[in-house]
Scaffold this motif. Structure first.
Motif, PDB file in Angstrom:
ATOM      1  N   ASN A   1      39.350  28.585  39.198  1.00 67.20           N
ATOM      2  CA  ASN A   1      39.519  29.734  38.073  1.00 67.20           C
ATOM      3  C   ASN A   1      40.847  29.593  37.302  1.00 67.20           C
ATOM      4  OD1 ASN A   1      36.799  31.311  38.291  1.00 67.20           O
ATOM      5  ND2 ASN A   1      37.413  30.761  40.424  1.00 67.20           N
ATOM      6  N   GLY A   2      41.739  28.700  37.904  1.00 68.22           N
ATOM      7  CA  GLY A   2      43.085  28.458  37.142  1.00 68.22           C
ATOM      8  C   GLY A   2      43.872  29.839  37.632  1.00 68.22           C
ATOM      9  N   VAL A   3      43.762  30.334  38.963  1.00 65.06           N
ATOM     10  CA  VAL A   3      44.702  31.079  39.403  1.00 65.06           C
ATOM     11  C   VAL A   3      45.669  30.550  40.219  1.00 65.06           C
ATOM     12  CG1 VAL A   3      44.814  33.224  41.046  1.00 65.06           C
ATOM     13  CG2 VAL A   3      42.731  32.833  39.522  1.00 65.06           C
ATOM     14  N   SER A   4      47.090  30.846  40.117  1.00 64.20           N
ATOM     15  CA  SER A   4      48.222  30.175  40.566  1.00 64.20           C
ATOM     16  C   SER A   4      49.373  31.309  40.705  1.00 64.20           C
ATOM     17  CB  SER A   4      48.745  28.967  39.859  1.00 64.20           C
ATOM     18  OG  SER A   4      49.209  29.422  38.641  1.00 64.20           O
ATOM     19  N   ALA A   5      50.559  30.929  41.221  1.00 60.76           N
ATOM     20  CA  ALA A   5      51.531  31.896  41.562  1.00 60.76           C
ATOM     21  C   ALA A   5      51.965  32.585  40.020  1.00 60.76           C
ATOM     22  CB  ALA A   5      52.802  31.348  41.958  1.00 60.76           C
ATOM     23  N   GLY A   6      51.872  34.101  40.072  1.00 56.73           N
ATOM     24  CA  GLY A   6      52.012  34.706  38.736  1.00 56.73           C
ATOM     25  C   GLY A   6      51.076  35.047  37.988  1.00 56.73           C
ATOM     26  N   THR A   7      49.874  34.455  38.322  1.00 57.45           N
ATOM     27  CA  THR A   7      48.597  34.772  37.654  1.00 57.45           C
ATOM     28  C   THR A   7      47.996  36.343  37.761  1.00 57.45           C
ATOM     29  OG1 THR A   7      47.853  32.576  37.722  1.00 57.45           O
ATOM     30  CG2 THR A   7      46.067  34.061  37.042  1.00 57.45           C
ATOM     31  N   THR A   8      47.862  37.053  36.818  1.00 56.28           N
ATOM     32  CA  THR A   8      47.289  38.201  36.936  1.00 56.28           C
ATOM     33  C   THR A   8      45.727  38.367  36.990  1.00 56.28           C
ATOM     34  OG1 THR A   8      49.011  39.232  35.381  1.00 56.28           O
ATOM     35  CG2 THR A   8      47.040  40.615  35.678  1.00 56.28           C
ATOM     36  N   VAL A   9      45.434  39.132  38.012  1.00 59.29           N
ATOM     37  CA  VAL A   9      43.909  39.236  38.439  1.00 59.29           C
ATOM     38  C   VAL A   9      43.631  40.706  38.298  1.00 59.29           C
ATOM     39  CG1 VAL A   9      43.769  37.112  40.037  1.00 59.29           C
ATOM     40  CG2 VAL A   9      44.129  39.346  40.910  1.00 59.29           C
ATOM     41  N   GLU A  10      42.259  40.995  37.922  1.00 59.53           N
ATOM     42  CA  GLU A  10      41.814  42.223  37.768  1.00 59.53           C
ATOM     43  C   GLU A  10      40.848  42.682  38.843  1.00 59.53           C
ATOM     44  OE1 GLU A  10      39.950  41.767  34.142  1.00 59.53           O
ATOM     45  OE2 GLU A  10      41.925  42.106  32.953  1.00 59.53           O
ATOM     46  N   PHE A  11      40.897  44.000  39.485  1.00 60.04           N
ATOM     47  CA  PHE A  11      40.121  44.553  40.488  1.00 60.04           C
ATOM     48  C   PHE A  11      38.884  45.645  39.666  1.00 60.04           C
ATOM     49  CE2 PHE A  11      43.389  42.702  42.735  1.00 60.04           C
ATOM     50  CZ  PHE A  11      43.028  42.031  43.745  1.00 60.04           C
ATOM     51  N   TYR A  12      37.971  45.655  40.390  1.00 56.95           N
ATOM     52  CA  TYR A  12      36.862  46.768  39.680  1.00 56.95           C
ATOM     53  C   TYR A  12      36.261  47.308  40.946  1.00 56.95           C
ATOM     54  CZ  TYR A  12      37.942  44.607  35.221  1.00 56.95           C
ATOM     55  OH  TYR A  12      38.357  44.324  34.113  1.00 56.95           O
ATOM     56  N   PRO A  13      36.526  48.509  41.116  1.00 53.69           N
ATOM     57  CA  PRO A  13      35.910  49.142  42.398  1.00 53.69           C
ATOM     58  C   PRO A  13      34.275  49.311  41.926  1.00 53.69           C
ATOM     59  CG  PRO A  13      37.736  50.302  41.945  1.00 53.69           C
ATOM     60  CD  PRO A  13      37.643  49.194  40.729  1.00 53.69           C
ATOM     61  N   GLU A  14      33.317  48.977  42.868  1.00 53.95           N
ATOM     62  CA  GLU A  14      32.051  49.347  42.520  1.00 53.95           C
ATOM     63  C   GLU A  14      31.413  49.845  43.794  1.00 53.95           C
ATOM     64  OE1 GLU A  14      28.538  46.301  41.446  1.00 53.95           O
ATOM     65  OE2 GLU A  14      29.658  46.881  39.794  1.00 53.95           O
ATOM     66  N   ASP A  15      31.173  51.238  43.881  1.00 59.92           N
ATOM     67  CA  ASP A  15      30.861  51.694  45.177  1.00 59.92           C
ATOM     68  C   ASP A  15      31.634  51.334  46.282  1.00 59.92           C
ATOM     69  OD1 ASP A  15      28.609  53.073  43.933  1.00 59.92           O
ATOM     70  OD2 ASP A  15      27.317  51.469  44.124  1.00 59.92           O
ATOM     71  N   ASP A  16      31.121  50.654  47.312  1.00 57.08           N
ATOM     72  CA  ASP A  16      31.825  50.268  48.404  1.00 57.08           C
ATOM     73  C   ASP A  16      32.345  48.778  48.271  1.00 57.08           C
ATOM     74  OD1 ASP A  16      29.500  49.143  48.694  1.00 57.08           O
ATOM     75  OD2 ASP A  16      29.010  49.635  50.827  1.00 57.08           O
ATOM     76  N   ALA A  17      32.213  48.053  47.049  1.00 57.92           N
ATOM     77  CA  ALA A  17      32.721  46.778  46.793  1.00 57.92           C
ATOM     78  C   ALA A  17      33.776  46.772  45.970  1.00 57.92           C
ATOM     79  CB  ALA A  17      31.581  46.021  46.573  1.00 57.92           C
ATOM     80  N   LEU A  18      34.589  45.839  46.246  1.00 59.35           N
ATOM     81  CA  LEU A  18      35.768  45.567  45.221  1.00 59.35           C
ATOM     82  C   LEU A  18      35.677  44.138  44.608  1.00 59.35           C
ATOM     83  CD1 LEU A  18      38.509  46.703  44.169  1.00 59.35           C
ATOM     84  CD2 LEU A  18      39.439  45.496  46.002  1.00 59.35           C
ATOM     85  N   LEU A  19      35.341  44.144  43.118  1.00 56.48           N
ATOM     86  CA  LEU A  19      35.182  42.765  42.570  1.00 56.48           C
ATOM     87  C   LEU A  19      36.499  42.308  41.845  1.00 56.48           C
ATOM     88  CD1 LEU A  19      31.919  43.974  40.626  1.00 56.48           C
ATOM     89  CD2 LEU A  19      32.302  42.762  42.720  1.00 56.48           C
TER      90      LEU A  19
END
Length: 331
Positions: free
Chosen positions: A26-44
């Motif tokens: 997914n092209g994630v490396s040092a310095g990449t920004t990721v997004e978190f989305y809470p959904e009930d008791d899960a975290l996407l």
């Protein structure tokens, strides 16, 4: 499945490592920004997209007519905002099919045309679309279509019948919008967050929209039959009006149950709609008995109309079942 242990850094910050395979893909490396989305008791978690506009290319060399129109609509429903259609040379018939497709989609326009490509773009801001509003609009159109179709039949009014048939295109366009929104929520947690509707509810609205689209189809079918029929016996006309009122009431209760804020109200309306569907079968049998004394050709057409009204009631029952599931407690 991979597991990770949560670590504590700095005394108060929780950290967890990402699987390297997933990060690489997914092209994630040092310095990449990721997004978190809470959904009930899960975290996407998802990598932050550099652009909100999704582009796709489709080779249409071997596509034409209905197949080409359907391919463009499929790209739209899949979530592409900019669709580039390419071929060695795009024919006049292909351009006509592309125009047919764009006319059948909400907010889509041809952006660019050359001898070997056509670029179409969705001009609507997906974050401003509402699946609830789209389904509510489908409800109003489909129910009015069904009512007007019966009116056209009883009053032998061809103008009303033609108008109902034309409105079926409006419902089809809204159905594609609902499908596009629903697929976006499955694909992206960001889309679900922007929509402000839980993904489980999106599934319920999508399922109900499909039932409304079928109701509209049957309203158009009734109108097409009405154009071929002359005046029908008064007792049959009264029976069809009563059958429509029963079917309309089921649709009304089921849709009210779907959008009800209170669980108790949703359950009351949903169960009432489901119970009313059972009585529809008895109603249709009485009308079928009446049709046996009519001219065979007329009886066959009226029998198809009875079937369409009965099926519309069944679709309302399906919506009621969805509403009851939506109102049920969640684990």
């Amino acid at each position: 499945m991979e597991t990770r242990k949560v670590q504590v850094t700095g005394g108060s910050t929780y950290t967890v490592s990402l699987p390297k395979t997933w990060a690489t893909e997914n092209g994630v490396s040092a310095g990449t920004t990721v997004e978190f989305y809470p959904e009930d008791d899960a975290l996407l978690l998802t990598p932050k997209s550099e652009t909100d506009r999704q582009e796709g290319t489709l080779d249409i060399t071997d596509l034409e007519g209905e197949r080409l129109t359907r391919a463009v609509m499929t790209m739209y429903v899949s979530g592409f905002d900019i669709i580039r259609l390419e071929a060695g040379r795009i024919t006049t018939d292909q351009r006509s099919a592309i125009r047919t497709a764009t006319h059948g989609l909400v907010g889509v326009e041809v952006l660019e045309e050359t001898t070997d490509s056509v670029v179409i773009q969705d001009l609507l801001d997906s974050s401003e679309l509402s699946i609830v509003n789209a389904v509510s609009r489908m409800r109003l159109i489909a129910q009015s279509m069904l009512e007007d179709a019966v009116t056209a039949l009883i009053e032998n009014d061809d103008d009303i019948a033609h108008d109902v048939i034309e409105r079926d295109d409006d419902v089809d366009r809204l159905w594609l919008v609902v499908s596009r929104i629903f697929r976006a929520t499955l694909r992206s947690p960001r889309a679900a967050e922007e929509l402000g509707v839980p993904r489980e509810d999106c599934f319920d609205y999508h399922s109900s929209a499909r039932q409304l689209e079928r109701v509209a189809d049957h309203a158009a079918k009734i109108s097409n039959l009405a154009l071929k029929l002359d005046e029908i016996p008064p007792e049959v006309a009264d029976a069809l009006v009563a059958l429509h009122e029963d079917a309309f009431d089921i649709l009304e209760k089921s849709m009210d149950a779907l959008v009800a804020d209170e669980t108790e109200e949703a359950n009351r309306l949903g169960h009432a709609a489901r119970e009313a569907v059972i009585e529809i079968d008895q109603h249709t049998r009485r009308i079928d008995d009446m049709l046996r004394d009519l001219d065979p050709v007329q009886a066959q057409s009226l029998g198809l109309i009875v079937d369409s009204l009965s099926r519309s009631a069944d679709y309302g029952g399906n919506i009621a079942e969805t509403a009851l599931q939506k109102a049920a407690p969640r684990p």
